[in-house]
Design a protein around this motif. Structure first.
Motif, PDB file in Angstrom:
ATOM      1  N   LEU A  42     -20.142  33.476  17.212  1.00  0.00           N
ATOM      2  CA  LEU A  42     -18.847  33.908  17.721  1.00  0.00           C
ATOM      3  C   LEU A  42     -18.978  34.526  19.107  1.00  0.00           C
ATOM      4  O   LEU A  42     -19.939  35.232  19.403  1.00  0.00           O
ATOM      5  N   GLN A  91     -14.665  38.554  18.066  1.00  0.00           N
ATOM      6  CA  GLN A  91     -14.125  38.716  16.722  1.00  0.00           C
ATOM      7  C   GLN A  91     -13.459  40.073  16.605  1.00  0.00           C
ATOM      8  O   GLN A  91     -14.000  41.087  17.047  1.00  0.00           O
ATOM      9  N   CYS A  92     -12.276  40.078  16.040  1.00  0.00           N
ATOM     10  CA  CYS A  92     -11.637  41.355  15.698  1.00  0.00           C
ATOM     11  C   CYS A  92     -11.108  41.252  14.280  1.00  0.00           C
ATOM     12  O   CYS A  92     -10.664  40.189  13.834  1.00  0.00           O
ATOM     13  N   SER A  93     -11.183  42.365  13.570  1.00  0.00           N
ATOM     14  CA  SER A  93     -10.805  42.396  12.167  1.00  0.00           C
ATOM     15  C   SER A  93      -9.851  43.557  11.908  1.00  0.00           C
ATOM     16  O   SER A  93     -10.091  44.679  12.380  1.00  0.00           O
ATOM     17  N   ASP A 103      -6.468  39.505  12.530  1.00  0.00           N
ATOM     18  CA  ASP A 103      -7.833  38.988  12.561  1.00  0.00           C
ATOM     19  C   ASP A 103      -7.904  37.848  13.571  1.00  0.00           C
ATOM     20  O   ASP A 103      -7.102  36.910  13.507  1.00  0.00           O
ATOM     21  N   VAL A 104      -8.849  37.923  14.482  1.00  0.00           N
ATOM     22  CA  VAL A 104      -9.034  36.879  15.491  1.00  0.00           C
ATOM     23  C   VAL A 104     -10.525  36.605  15.629  1.00  0.00           C
ATOM     24  O   VAL A 104     -11.336  37.537  15.711  1.00  0.00           O
ATOM     25  N   SER A 105     -10.890  35.338  15.621  1.00  0.00           N
ATOM     26  CA  SER A 105     -12.273  34.960  15.904  1.00  0.00           C
ATOM     27  C   SER A 105     -12.259  33.785  16.866  1.00  0.00           C
ATOM     28  O   SER A 105     -11.384  32.921  16.791  1.00  0.00           O
ATOM     29  N   ARG A 121     -14.848  30.966  18.826  1.00  0.00           N
ATOM     30  CA  ARG A 121     -16.153  30.332  18.943  1.00  0.00           C
ATOM     31  C   ARG A 121     -16.249  29.551  20.247  1.00  0.00           C
ATOM     32  O   ARG A 121     -15.229  29.269  20.890  1.00  0.00           O
ATOM     33  N   ASP A 126     -23.686  34.895  14.634  1.00  0.00           N
ATOM     34  CA  ASP A 126     -22.859  34.011  13.833  1.00  0.00           C
ATOM     35  C   ASP A 126     -22.138  32.972  14.685  1.00  0.00           C
ATOM     36  O   ASP A 126     -21.253  32.268  14.201  1.00  0.00           O
ATOM     37  N   SER A 171     -24.110  33.475  22.360  1.00  0.00           N
ATOM     38  CA  SER A 171     -23.105  34.053  21.471  1.00  0.00           C
ATOM     39  C   SER A 171     -23.793  34.959  20.469  1.00  0.00           C
ATOM     40  O   SER A 171     -25.007  35.128  20.481  1.00  0.00           O
ATOM     41  N   THR A 187     -15.686  42.909  18.083  1.00  0.00           N
ATOM     42  CA  THR A 187     -17.047  42.548  18.481  1.00  0.00           C
ATOM     43  C   THR A 187     -16.977  41.566  19.639  1.00  0.00           C
ATOM     44  O   THR A 187     -16.331  40.517  19.529  1.00  0.00           O
ATOM     45  N   ARG A 188     -17.624  41.950  20.746  1.00  0.00           N
ATOM     46  CA  ARG A 188     -17.681  41.081  21.935  1.00  0.00           C
ATOM     47  C   ARG A 188     -19.150  40.962  22.343  1.00  0.00           C
ATOM     48  O   ARG A 188     -19.633  41.751  23.165  1.00  0.00           O
TER      49      ARG A 188
END
Length: 206
Positions: A10, A13-15, A31-33, A35, A8, A5, A70-71
């Motif tokens: 994750l 993550q999208c903001s 916002d989506v994260s 884990r 962090d 990963s 972020t992927r």
């Protein structure tokens, strides 16, 4: 399967994600994260933007949205439309889909098809199969997947009750191995595993 990963922890993550189609804003400020070990169900009525959101998260939409995504890990995306080539057999379709992702033996491909109830159909031309069987060919990719992140659009479409239960078990197994799943579905999930829900509402409200 080894799961890696971002720094962090994750997998996705999208903001402040905002998506516009035509003149209509589907959602804004999202916002989506995600884990390792998490399962996220995206819900909402038709037109709320569920499929559009998954395509953006998968990197398949190049325009019409704002925000940061972020992927840091490889992902597997399975859409709600059939990705089966009708001139190929299920064996050939599955081998074509997973080619380049890893080295799979023909026995691995056949075993994956058997797990979705297609034993005996490996070499039947796909144009002779039903819509539900086409769906199972697509879903057999999950049994071969080494991608940590799964993005699945309506995976239960044209799948019977036993097939739904099998898929739910597969999602839990993937999450317990350190993977993560984002799926859209009109029906409630009955798996005994922590589940996060994201409700999209037509008109842009979350």
């Amino acid at each position: 399967m080894s799961i890696t990963s971002g720094c962090d922890g994750l997998l996705l993550q999208c903001s402040a994600l905002t998506l516009v189609r035509g003149e209509r804003e589907l959602f804004s400020g999202l916002d989506v994260s995600l884990r390792p070990g998490e399962v996220l169900q995206v819900e909402g009525e038709n037109g709320a933007g569920k499929t559009s959101l998954l395509r953006v998260l998968a990197g398949l939409a190049r325009y019409g949205y704002e925000g940061e995504i972020t992927r840091p890990v490889p992902l597997l995306y399975i859409g709600h439309l059939s990705a089966v080539k009708e001139l190929l057999t299920p064996r050939e379709n599955l081998a074509w889909h997973v080619d380049g992702h890893a080295d799979y033996r023909d026995s691995d491909v056949c075993a994956a098809l058997a797990k979705v109830g297609l034993a005996g159909y490996e070499d039947v031309p796909s144009h002779q199969l039903s819509a539900g069987q086409h769906r199972r060919v697509n879903l057999a990719r999950l049994h071969l997947s080494r991608q940590p992140l799964w993005l699945l659009d309506e995976p239960f479409t044209a799948i019977d009750r036993d097939g739904v239960a099998s898929l739910e078990h597969l999602f839990v197994s993937h999450a317990k191995r350190g993977g993560a799943v984002v799926l859209t579905s009109h029906q409630p999930l009955r798996m005994e595993y922590p589940l996060t829900r994201l409700m999209l509402r037509a008109g842009g409200d979350l």
